[in-house]
Design an enzyme around this catalytic site. Structure first.
Site, short mmCIF file in Angstrom:
data_model
loop_
_atom_site.label_atom_id
_atom_site.label_comp_id
_atom_site.label_asym_id
_atom_site.label_seq_id
_atom_site.Cartn_x
_atom_site.Cartn_y
_atom_site.Cartn_z
N GLY A 72 32.50 45.87 30.84
CA GLY A 72 33.85 46.36 30.69
C GLY A 72 34.25 46.64 29.25
CG ASN A 152 42.62 39.68 31.38
OD1 ASN A 152 43.43 40.55 31.06
ND2 ASN A 152 42.14 38.81 30.51
CD GLN A 180 39.96 40.07 35.99
OE1 GLN A 180 39.93 39.50 37.07
NE2 GLN A 180 39.24 39.66 34.96
CB SER A 200 32.64 44.25 34.04
OG SER A 200 31.61 43.47 33.47
CB ALA A 201 28.02 44.17 37.49
CG HIS A 202 30.57 39.45 34.54
ND1 HIS A 202 31.35 38.34 34.28
CD2 HIS A 202 30.98 40.40 33.67
CE1 HIS A 202 32.18 38.61 33.30
NE2 HIS A 202 31.99 39.86 32.91
CB THR A 238 15.30 51.44 27.67
OG1 THR A 238 14.49 52.10 26.69
CG2 THR A 238 14.49 51.22 28.94
CB CYS A 326 37.47 37.69 26.06
SG CYS A 326 36.65 38.55 27.42
#
Length: 385
Positions: A72, A152, A180, A200-202, A238, A326
């Site tokens: 994110g 958040n 979120q 964001s995946a997590h 990559t 964060c």
């Protein structure tokens, strides 16, 4: 003491076994670089493009509108800095809010150092942006509006449909940090007037270190990382094949479970709020009472200090937070709590509990017991009720 009851899903979520299983081939046997021409590389490339199509399908986007990132924060930085740079001849005025994630706020502050002007909108006591306030601050040189889909810390969901409609009418690019929201709340970019969207995946039981940026097809987003031709020449490096594949699987699973899971979490959230507000005196619920994320509960508790309260909760096996993960380690008051004008006697005792797919009613009951005992102890052993 380790977490027996995890109440910090807004910070991160546990990766699901199904996601790990989907990733595993690309960590070992199918490890080839997706930019190579031989068959094993081509299979990695095919897996990436399938993941792109799967993610696009969940949010009603086109596959070519999905760009993979490290998460994110990168998505926010890319959208804000590069759109601002691309539009600087048209104007150098940006509008955001005072309660944004620091990835947005610090990107805007960086641009201010380069000569841009940024308007930081106030919010109401629930943390809501007022669309009419936004309209008043739009200028001839406004080129970007960036407002989060949901906060958040306090869980308030913003009126991004109305905000986007205002932006589109004025011909202003609109970006939303939806970290979120994606995977928690139904979202269709084909129906929302949004030009760029970060995820964001997590946050939805995927792996850490991978996310995506949705970019509407009519937006010309400049490159952020220069080098190779990955991500159609927009983001060199990559590709994280395993992470991308895992993110797509996590989002598909979240979408499949969303309807029932969201309803269950809202019931748990409301039960949690009602009991705490009834059983512990001097408690304030932060954020909107119902226009909020399904599993988010943020309280300010009079007469306690959040850091001490979290230590006591952890001793009883409950893991929660004082705000954004964060900002852990910072001692100053959360900028969100300040922005919604929480009274001074409550502000220092602001704590966030965020529930997820594995949270049960027994977990909530145990958390309330731990909270009652911890507050009583911090208040000198008095009855917290």
């Amino acid at each position: 003491m380790s977490c027996k009851i995890y109440m910090d899903h807004a910070a991160t979520t546990e990766m699901l076994p199904q996601v790990r299983d989907k990733m595993e081939p690309y960590l070992m046997g199918e490890f080839a670089n997706a930019s190579t021409a031989y068959d094993m590389g081509a299979r990695s490339r095919k897996a990436i493009e399938q993941a792109r199509a799967d993610i696009a399908g969940v949010i009603d986007a086109l596959p070519e509108e999905i760009y993979f990132t490290s998460g994110g924060s990168e998505s926010d930085n890319w959208a804000i800095k590069n759109i601002a740079g691309a539009k600087k001849k048209e104007g150098r005025h940006i509008i955001t809010s005072k309660i944004e994630h620091h990835a947005v706020l610090r990107s805007c502050q960086y641009l201010e150092q380069l000569g841009y002007e940024v308007t930081y909108l106030d919010v109401d006591d629930y943390g809501l942006i007022r669309p009419e306030d936004l309209s008043r601050h739009i200028r001839e040189d406004t080129t970007l509006i960036t407002i989060m889909a949901a906060n958040n810390e306090i869980g308030t969901m913003e009126p991004i449909g109305e905000i986007g409609a205002i932006a589109r009418k004025k011909g202003i690019v609109f970006h939303t940090d939806a970290v979120q929201v994606v995977g928690q709340v139904p979202l269709s970019v084909s129906r929302l007037p949004v030009d760029l969207l970060s995820a964001s995946a997590h946050k939805f039981h995927g792996p850490k270190g991978v996310g995506f940026l949705y970019v509407k097809s009519d937006q010309d987003l400049p490159s952020f990382i220069h080098g190779g031709s990955q991500e159609r020449g927009k983001r060199a490096g990559t590709e994280n094949v395993a992470g991308i594949v895992g993110m797509a699987e996590a989002l598909k699973l979240a979408a499949a479970e969303m309807r029932m899971g969201r309803t269950r979490l809202i019931r748990l959230r409301n039960y949690f709020c009602e009991r705490v507000m009834h059983e512990i005196r001097g408690v304030r619920l932060n954020g909107h009472p119902y226009r909020r994320l399904p599993g988010n509960v943020n309280f300010s508790i009079e007469g306690v200090e959040a850091t001490a309260l979290l230590v006591l909760l952890e001793e009883q096996g409950v893991c929660a937070s004082a705000g954004s993960a964060c900002n852990t380690g910072e001692t100053r008051l959360s900028h969100v709590i300040t922005a919604i004008r929480v009274p001074e006697r409550f502000a220092a005792g602001s704590v966030r509990f965020t529930m997820g797919r594995e949270t049960t009613r027994d977990d909530v009951d145990a958390t309330i017991r731990a909270l009652r005992e911890s507050v009583a102890l911090l208040r000198g052993g008095s009855n917290p009720v």
